[in-house]
Design a protein around this motif. Structure first.
Motif, mmCIF file in Angstrom:
data_model
loop_
_atom_site.group_PDB
_atom_site.id
_atom_site.type_symbol
_atom_site.label_atom_id
_atom_site.label_comp_id
_atom_site.label_asym_id
_atom_site.label_seq_id
_atom_site.Cartn_x
_atom_site.Cartn_y
_atom_site.Cartn_z
ATOM 1 N N ARG A 35 0.959 -1.140 -0.036
ATOM 2 C CA ARG A 35 -0.089 -0.158 -0.053
ATOM 3 C C ARG A 35 0.874 1.302 -0.099
ATOM 4 N NH1 ARG A 35 -1.829 -0.804 6.328
ATOM 5 N NH2 ARG A 35 -0.092 0.404 7.341
ATOM 6 N N ARG A 36 0.207 2.272 -0.448
ATOM 7 C CA ARG A 36 0.964 3.488 -0.482
ATOM 8 C C ARG A 36 0.821 4.147 0.688
ATOM 9 N NH1 ARG A 36 3.586 5.132 -3.989
ATOM 10 N NH2 ARG A 36 3.615 4.946 -6.226
ATOM 11 N N PRO A 37 1.904 5.140 0.979
ATOM 12 C CA PRO A 37 1.861 5.820 2.300
ATOM 13 C C PRO A 37 0.795 6.955 2.251
ATOM 14 C CG PRO A 37 4.118 6.192 1.379
ATOM 15 C CD PRO A 37 3.193 5.176 0.658
ATOM 16 N N ARG A 38 0.235 7.364 3.416
ATOM 17 C CA ARG A 38 -0.674 8.711 3.423
ATOM 18 C C ARG A 38 -0.061 9.344 4.495
ATOM 19 N NH1 ARG A 38 -6.071 5.599 3.999
ATOM 20 N NH2 ARG A 38 -5.668 5.895 6.099
ATOM 21 N N ASP A 40 -1.029 10.118 7.344
ATOM 22 C CA ASP A 40 -1.372 9.551 8.731
ATOM 23 C C ASP A 40 -0.969 8.190 8.860
ATOM 24 O OD1 ASP A 40 -3.406 8.870 7.090
ATOM 25 O OD2 ASP A 40 -4.625 8.667 8.644
ATOM 26 N N ARG A 41 -0.425 7.400 7.816
ATOM 27 C CA ARG A 41 -0.300 6.040 7.753
ATOM 28 C C ARG A 41 1.150 5.673 6.961
ATOM 29 N NH1 ARG A 41 -4.372 2.553 4.558
ATOM 30 N NH2 ARG A 41 -3.040 3.035 3.035
ATOM 31 N N TRP A 42 1.697 4.853 7.309
ATOM 32 C CA TRP A 42 3.037 4.453 6.633
ATOM 33 C C TRP A 42 2.614 3.300 5.514
ATOM 34 C CZ3 TRP A 42 2.499 -0.707 8.051
ATOM 35 C CH2 TRP A 42 2.167 -0.921 9.226
ATOM 36 N N GLY A 43 3.122 3.166 4.474
ATOM 37 C CA GLY A 43 3.038 2.279 3.396
ATOM 38 C C GLY A 43 3.607 1.051 3.707
ATOM 39 N N MET A 44 3.286 0.095 2.587
ATOM 40 C CA MET A 44 3.849 -1.498 2.817
ATOM 41 C C MET A 44 4.754 -1.545 1.483
ATOM 42 S SD MET A 44 3.270 -2.465 5.659
ATOM 43 C CE MET A 44 3.669 -4.346 5.553
ATOM 44 N N MET A 45 5.939 -1.917 1.349
ATOM 45 C CA MET A 45 6.656 -2.310 0.140
ATOM 46 C C MET A 45 7.280 -3.639 0.345
ATOM 47 S SD MET A 45 10.124 -0.410 0.466
ATOM 48 C CE MET A 45 11.319 -0.404 2.039
ATOM 49 N N ARG A 46 7.411 -4.025 -1.040
ATOM 50 C CA ARG A 46 8.400 -5.337 -0.780
ATOM 51 C C ARG A 46 9.870 -5.271 -1.293
ATOM 52 N NH1 ARG A 46 8.567 -10.113 -5.220
ATOM 53 N NH2 ARG A 46 8.909 -11.880 -3.854
ATOM 54 N N LEU A 47 10.773 -5.663 -0.499
ATOM 55 C CA LEU A 47 12.371 -5.421 -0.692
ATOM 56 C C LEU A 47 13.011 -6.692 -1.054
ATOM 57 C CD1 LEU A 47 14.127 -2.976 -0.638
ATOM 58 C CD2 LEU A 47 14.873 -3.773 1.625
ATOM 59 N N THR A 48 13.425 -6.536 -2.279
ATOM 60 C CA THR A 48 14.391 -7.928 -2.591
ATOM 61 C C THR A 48 15.737 -7.559 -2.116
ATOM 62 O OG1 THR A 48 12.668 -8.352 -4.323
ATOM 63 C CG2 THR A 48 15.030 -9.251 -4.601
ATOM 64 N N THR A 49 16.558 -8.470 -1.507
ATOM 65 C CA THR A 49 17.850 -8.106 -1.219
ATOM 66 C C THR A 49 18.684 -9.417 -1.804
ATOM 67 O OG1 THR A 49 17.686 -9.323 0.798
ATOM 68 C CG2 THR A 49 17.334 -7.010 0.909
ATOM 69 N N THR A 50 19.851 -9.322 -1.753
ATOM 70 C CA THR A 50 20.866 -10.356 -1.987
ATOM 71 C C THR A 50 21.425 -10.910 -0.773
ATOM 72 O OG1 THR A 50 21.539 -9.400 -3.971
ATOM 73 C CG2 THR A 50 22.843 -11.180 -3.395
ATOM 74 N N GLY A 51 21.133 -12.584 -0.539
ATOM 75 C CA GLY A 51 21.635 -13.037 0.749
ATOM 76 C C GLY A 51 23.228 -12.829 1.032
ATOM 77 N N ARG A 52 23.507 -12.597 2.283
ATOM 78 C CA ARG A 52 24.712 -12.141 2.205
ATOM 79 C C ARG A 52 25.781 -13.513 2.221
ATOM 80 N NH1 ARG A 52 21.873 -12.186 6.717
ATOM 81 N NH2 ARG A 52 22.642 -13.010 8.628
ATOM 82 N N VAL A 60 11.391 -9.535 1.521
ATOM 83 C CA VAL A 60 10.693 -9.273 2.852
ATOM 84 C C VAL A 60 9.786 -7.846 2.213
ATOM 85 C CG1 VAL A 60 12.636 -7.304 3.236
ATOM 86 C CG2 VAL A 60 11.097 -8.429 5.266
ATOM 87 N N ILE A 61 8.566 -7.931 3.511
ATOM 88 C CA ILE A 61 8.087 -6.852 3.171
ATOM 89 C C ILE A 61 8.062 -5.861 4.305
ATOM 90 C CG2 ILE A 61 5.167 -5.868 3.123
ATOM 91 C CD1 ILE A 61 4.531 -8.817 1.348
ATOM 92 N N LEU A 62 7.993 -4.636 4.009
ATOM 93 C CA LEU A 62 8.419 -3.667 5.143
ATOM 94 C C LEU A 62 7.551 -2.225 5.130
ATOM 95 C CD1 LEU A 62 12.301 -3.701 4.347
ATOM 96 C CD2 LEU A 62 11.032 -4.824 6.434
ATOM 97 N N ALA A 63 7.563 -1.715 6.230
ATOM 98 C CA ALA A 63 6.730 -0.325 6.363
ATOM 99 C C ALA A 63 7.623 0.540 5.673
ATOM 100 C CB ALA A 63 6.462 -0.121 7.856
ATOM 101 N N TYR A 64 7.191 1.645 5.118
ATOM 102 C CA TYR A 64 7.836 2.624 4.343
ATOM 103 C C TYR A 64 7.107 3.929 4.475
ATOM 104 C CZ TYR A 64 5.685 2.847 0.044
ATOM 105 O OH TYR A 64 4.676 2.927 -1.146
ATOM 106 N N ALA A 98 13.187 -2.280 -4.690
ATOM 107 C CA ALA A 98 12.010 -1.933 -3.917
ATOM 108 C C ALA A 98 10.714 -1.931 -4.763
ATOM 109 C CB ALA A 98 11.891 -0.559 -3.046
ATOM 110 N N GLN A 99 9.898 -2.816 -4.366
ATOM 111 C CA GLN A 99 8.545 -3.027 -5.220
ATOM 112 C C GLN A 99 7.335 -2.095 -4.405
ATOM 113 O OE1 GLN A 99 7.939 -4.666 -8.267
ATOM 114 N NE2 GLN A 99 6.040 -3.282 -8.068
ATOM 115 N N LEU A 100 7.072 -0.874 -4.882
ATOM 116 C CA LEU A 100 6.117 -0.156 -4.193
ATOM 117 C C LEU A 100 4.744 -0.402 -5.125
ATOM 118 C CD1 LEU A 100 8.047 3.357 -4.243
ATOM 119 C CD2 LEU A 100 7.900 1.291 -2.311
ATOM 120 N N PRO A 101 3.833 -0.270 -4.536
ATOM 121 C CA PRO A 101 2.351 -0.350 -5.295
ATOM 122 C C PRO A 101 2.479 0.155 -6.594
ATOM 123 C CG PRO A 101 1.696 0.331 -3.006
ATOM 124 C CD PRO A 101 3.398 0.516 -3.293
ATOM 125 N N GLY A 102 2.556 -0.599 -7.730
ATOM 126 C CA GLY A 102 2.571 0.002 -9.090
ATOM 127 C C GLY A 102 3.686 0.317 -9.603
#
Length: 159
Positions: A35-38, A40-52, A60-64, A98-102
């Motif tokens: 979801r996009r942030p507003r 009064d509310r943080w958004g949710m994104m999907r982050l793709t990392t490379t395993g160390r 992982v899905i994170l607030a942003y 970072a995958q944000l909505p759309g």
């Protein structure tokens, strides 16, 4: 008067919620779970990392929230003491997706420090969550993570 620390659900519950959230995203092919942030509310994104250690993609899905062209999140691990694996991965390999909505962005990641960290931490407070109370549950300072845009690599640049 002593202020009561915020209540955190049991670790098994937090981990189960993460598994369900990622499954919802995956099975809906990305239609649900972000979801996009507003104001009064943080958004949710999907982050793709490379395993160390493995070199494999990790998700992982994170607030942003957004701060100009940058994406801001926190390395909080459900307020547990340990650093989250995704943050350790980014310390080893700071480039991510970072995958944000759309929208998909390639980013380079760093920890905010000093005045910048204080400003961004204050912005998290505006969402109404007791982040200061939760942060006191951790032994180490919670990193405020800045995801800065970087140009996409063309196919010929990728080996």
């Amino acid at each position: 008067m002593t202020e009561n620390p915020p209540k955190v659900p049991p670790r098994w519950f937090i981990r189960s919620a993460w598994v369900v959230h990622r499954a919802l995203y995956r099975f809906s092919r990305g239609r649900f779970g972000l979801r996009r942030p507003r104001p009064d509310r943080w958004g949710m994104m999907r982050l793709t990392t490379t395993g160390r250690r493995t070199g494999q993609e990790r998700h992982v899905i994170l607030a942003y929230f957004e701060d100009g062209p940058n994406i801001i999140t926190m390395a909080m691990n459900g307020w547990a003491a340990a650093e989250p694996a995704w943050w350790l991965n980014l310390k080893a390999h700071p480039d991510a997706i970072a995958q944000l909505p759309g929208q998909r962005r390639t980013v380079s990641v760093r920890a905010a420090e000093g005045e910048e960290r204080e400003r961004l931490w204050a912005r998290w407070r505006e969402f109404g969550d007791d982040i200061d109370g939760y942060a006191k549950l951790r032994q180490n300072q919670t990193a405020v993570v800045v995801l800065e845009p970087r140009p996409e690599l063309s196919r010929k640049d990728v080996t």
